[in-house]
Design an enzyme around this catalytic site. Sequence first.
Site, mmCIF file in Angstrom:
data_model
loop_
_atom_site.group_PDB
_atom_site.id
_atom_site.type_symbol
_atom_site.label_atom_id
_atom_site.label_comp_id
_atom_site.label_asym_id
_atom_site.label_seq_id
_atom_site.Cartn_x
_atom_site.Cartn_y
_atom_site.Cartn_z
ATOM 1 N N SER A 40 0.865 -1.174 0.000
ATOM 2 C CA SER A 40 0.000 0.000 0.000
ATOM 3 C C SER A 40 0.909 1.234 0.000
ATOM 4 O O SER A 40 0.920 2.017 0.927
ATOM 5 C CB SER A 40 -0.907 -0.011 1.228
ATOM 6 O OG SER A 40 -0.161 0.018 2.421
ATOM 7 N N HIS A 153 -3.089 -6.150 2.448
ATOM 8 C CA HIS A 153 -2.162 -7.167 2.958
ATOM 9 C C HIS A 153 -2.782 -8.547 3.104
ATOM 10 O O HIS A 153 -2.140 -9.486 3.567
ATOM 11 C CB HIS A 153 -1.592 -6.745 4.313
ATOM 12 C CG HIS A 153 -0.723 -5.533 4.228
ATOM 13 N ND1 HIS A 153 -0.284 -4.855 5.325
ATOM 14 C CD2 HIS A 153 -0.206 -4.882 3.151
ATOM 15 C CE1 HIS A 153 0.456 -3.823 4.950
ATOM 16 N NE2 HIS A 153 0.512 -3.814 3.635
ATOM 17 N N GLU A 162 -4.611 -2.749 9.231
ATOM 18 C CA GLU A 162 -3.888 -3.317 10.376
ATOM 19 C C GLU A 162 -4.599 -3.074 11.701
ATOM 20 O O GLU A 162 -4.993 -1.944 12.002
ATOM 21 C CB GLU A 162 -2.484 -2.691 10.451
ATOM 22 C CG GLU A 162 -1.709 -2.898 9.172
ATOM 23 C CD GLU A 162 -0.372 -2.157 9.145
ATOM 24 O OE1 GLU A 162 0.127 -1.771 10.221
ATOM 25 O OE2 GLU A 162 0.158 -1.975 8.031
ATOM 26 N N GLU A 203 1.926 -9.483 6.943
ATOM 27 C CA GLU A 203 2.695 -9.040 8.099
ATOM 28 C C GLU A 203 2.560 -9.985 9.281
ATOM 29 O O GLU A 203 2.825 -9.620 10.425
ATOM 30 C CB GLU A 203 2.297 -7.611 8.466
ATOM 31 C CG GLU A 203 2.654 -6.635 7.331
ATOM 32 C CD GLU A 203 2.476 -5.173 7.693
ATOM 33 O OE1 GLU A 203 1.884 -4.867 8.752
ATOM 34 O OE2 GLU A 203 2.941 -4.331 6.910
ATOM 35 N N ASP A 240 -4.131 0.844 11.649
ATOM 36 C CA ASP A 240 -3.660 1.524 10.439
ATOM 37 C C ASP A 240 -4.750 1.339 9.400
ATOM 38 O O ASP A 240 -4.930 0.240 8.862
ATOM 39 C CB ASP A 240 -2.329 0.947 9.941
ATOM 40 C CG ASP A 240 -1.842 1.667 8.677
ATOM 41 O OD1 ASP A 240 -2.499 2.638 8.243
ATOM 42 O OD2 ASP A 240 -0.799 1.251 8.117
ATOM 43 N N GLU A 285 -3.356 5.299 12.304
ATOM 44 C CA GLU A 285 -2.467 5.688 11.207
ATOM 45 C C GLU A 285 -3.276 5.860 9.932
ATOM 46 O O GLU A 285 -4.213 5.098 9.677
ATOM 47 C CB GLU A 285 -1.429 4.572 11.043
ATOM 48 C CG GLU A 285 -0.377 4.792 9.985
ATOM 49 C CD GLU A 285 0.576 3.588 9.941
ATOM 50 O OE1 GLU A 285 0.846 2.991 11.008
ATOM 51 O OE2 GLU A 285 1.026 3.239 8.844
ATOM 52 N N ASP A 312 1.499 8.222 7.576
ATOM 53 C CA ASP A 312 2.401 7.300 6.869
ATOM 54 C C ASP A 312 2.431 7.733 5.402
ATOM 55 O O ASP A 312 3.345 8.457 4.974
ATOM 56 C CB ASP A 312 1.896 5.859 7.055
ATOM 57 C CG ASP A 312 2.579 4.861 6.138
ATOM 58 O OD1 ASP A 312 3.621 5.187 5.555
ATOM 59 O OD2 ASP A 312 2.073 3.720 5.994
ATOM 60 N N LYS A 337 9.747 5.176 7.502
ATOM 61 C CA LYS A 337 10.128 4.015 6.682
ATOM 62 C C LYS A 337 11.291 4.440 5.791
ATOM 63 O O LYS A 337 11.106 5.237 4.868
ATOM 64 C CB LYS A 337 8.965 3.611 5.785
ATOM 65 C CG LYS A 337 7.761 3.001 6.509
ATOM 66 C CD LYS A 337 6.595 2.915 5.541
ATOM 67 C CE LYS A 337 5.476 2.023 6.023
ATOM 68 N NZ LYS A 337 4.260 2.180 5.180
ATOM 69 N N HIS A 365 8.614 -1.268 9.416
ATOM 70 C CA HIS A 365 8.916 -2.210 8.331
ATOM 71 C C HIS A 365 8.044 -1.888 7.112
ATOM 72 O O HIS A 365 7.271 -0.933 7.140
ATOM 73 C CB HIS A 365 8.619 -3.640 8.810
ATOM 74 C CG HIS A 365 7.161 -3.868 9.116
ATOM 75 N ND1 HIS A 365 6.603 -5.102 9.254
ATOM 76 C CD2 HIS A 365 6.137 -2.991 9.306
ATOM 77 C CE1 HIS A 365 5.316 -4.993 9.524
ATOM 78 N NE2 HIS A 365 5.003 -3.731 9.562
ATOM 79 N N LYS A 388 6.911 -0.555 14.530
ATOM 80 C CA LYS A 388 5.869 -1.336 13.870
ATOM 81 C C LYS A 388 6.573 -2.365 13.006
ATOM 82 O O LYS A 388 7.226 -2.012 12.034
ATOM 83 C CB LYS A 388 5.056 -0.372 12.993
ATOM 84 C CG LYS A 388 3.621 -0.755 12.858
ATOM 85 C CD LYS A 388 2.846 0.276 12.088
ATOM 86 C CE LYS A 388 2.884 -0.005 10.613
ATOM 87 N NZ LYS A 388 1.688 0.456 9.898
#
Length: 422
Positions: A40, A153, A162, A203, A240, A285, A312, A337, A365, A388
């Site tokens: 994403s 994901h 998430e 993840e 998230d 997030e 993010d 990141k 990550h 994270k």
Amino acid sequence: NVKQVIGREILDSRGNPTVEAEVLLENGVTGRGMAPSGASTGIFEAVELRDKEAKRYGGKGVKKAVNSVNTKIRETIVGMNVNDIYKIDEAMKKEDGTDDKSKLGANAILAVSIACAKAAAKSYHMPFYQFLGGISANILPIPMMNILNGGAHASNTVDVQEFMIMPVGASDFKEALRASSEVFHSLQLLLKEKGLATSVGDEGGFAPNLTSDEEAIQFILAAVEKAGYEPKKDFLLALDAASSEWKGKEKGQYHLPKSGKDVTSYQLIEHWEMLCDKYPICSIEDPLDEEDWEGWIAITEKLGKKIQLVGDDLFVTNTKRLEKGIREKCGNAILIKPNQIGTVSETIEAVKMAQRAGFRTIISHRSGETEDTTIADLAVAFGTGQIKTGAPSRGERVAKYNRLLRIEEQLKENAVYGVKEI
Ligand code: PGA
Ligand code: ZN
């Protein structure tokens, strides 16, 4: 000084190719770095160079980026002193010449940047977190563990990407990891009992088909209790939304791809507010889209005092975007990141800018990872207090947690766990 640089194509945790770089110094020391890869990804991220040769790795090959390492980057940095990582990064940026690192590839540049910084630390016989953070670096981060995966994901029915647990009540990192792993396994049992899937997403979190985000939250809270912990006291929740994946027809309009719902910025804000009132959520997030600055201002006014609002895709570890966010009061925290910006030194600059402005920082990550554990060291080096890096499952996620266990052990009684307040 750098004697040789070698790039190669390796696989990431999704089985897609990515770039690994190795540097050899004249003193015989070596350093290695690997580039992770997002699913994403934000539209303002530095560009990972992919071959787009349909017959090879479905177009995802990174031969061109590897070639950047073995030609242009090699020519640029051979002979340079690695101790000044800013100079090395600056030289690569200059050689690339674009704003988004699309010529040499941010995947190529980042792998080399990490490899050089690692080699420099080794030359000083220092652990990487100390080389970057100084000998006083001693804060172990609270993990934000993504134990239930949705969005891009996982191929389930959940739109929020998430659902994370944060072991805020633990006394140290080791205990935090144990408690989180216990909750992860309780969740597995609860899902099994209900006949839901317990296979995991990118993840490492479970990816069952559920009817709403509230159902996911309720499952997780039940898992916390089943494992013998108290929600709020021992564990807080973080989400998230990755809502930049929910682009609607117009700005301020959202289309949730899995449930098929259409909502406005305003309705989303109300929804997040409702969830925060009802459940022990301390952080959201990307609650809004990467271009919805107005929405971000509104949600920050409404919820910014109560919870952590993390940019993010909004900030993409980019100081230009972060500067705007700070100025316009969008969010109060930034996800960091390294591959969003493409060098270690620019990552450091983003962290510094955020910390100066009183924004919280979370090292992160990507959904496509490798066994590279650099981010664990970065979290301790910068004292972010939060990291994270997925569920306590899948080798590439666990590698980071195991690295943090070793750092905590090395720091002995000097180690401090977490930030005071989320
Ligand atoms: P990505 O997701 O690595 O697939 O971009 C991680 C995140 O959104 O935080
Ligand atoms: Zn995100």
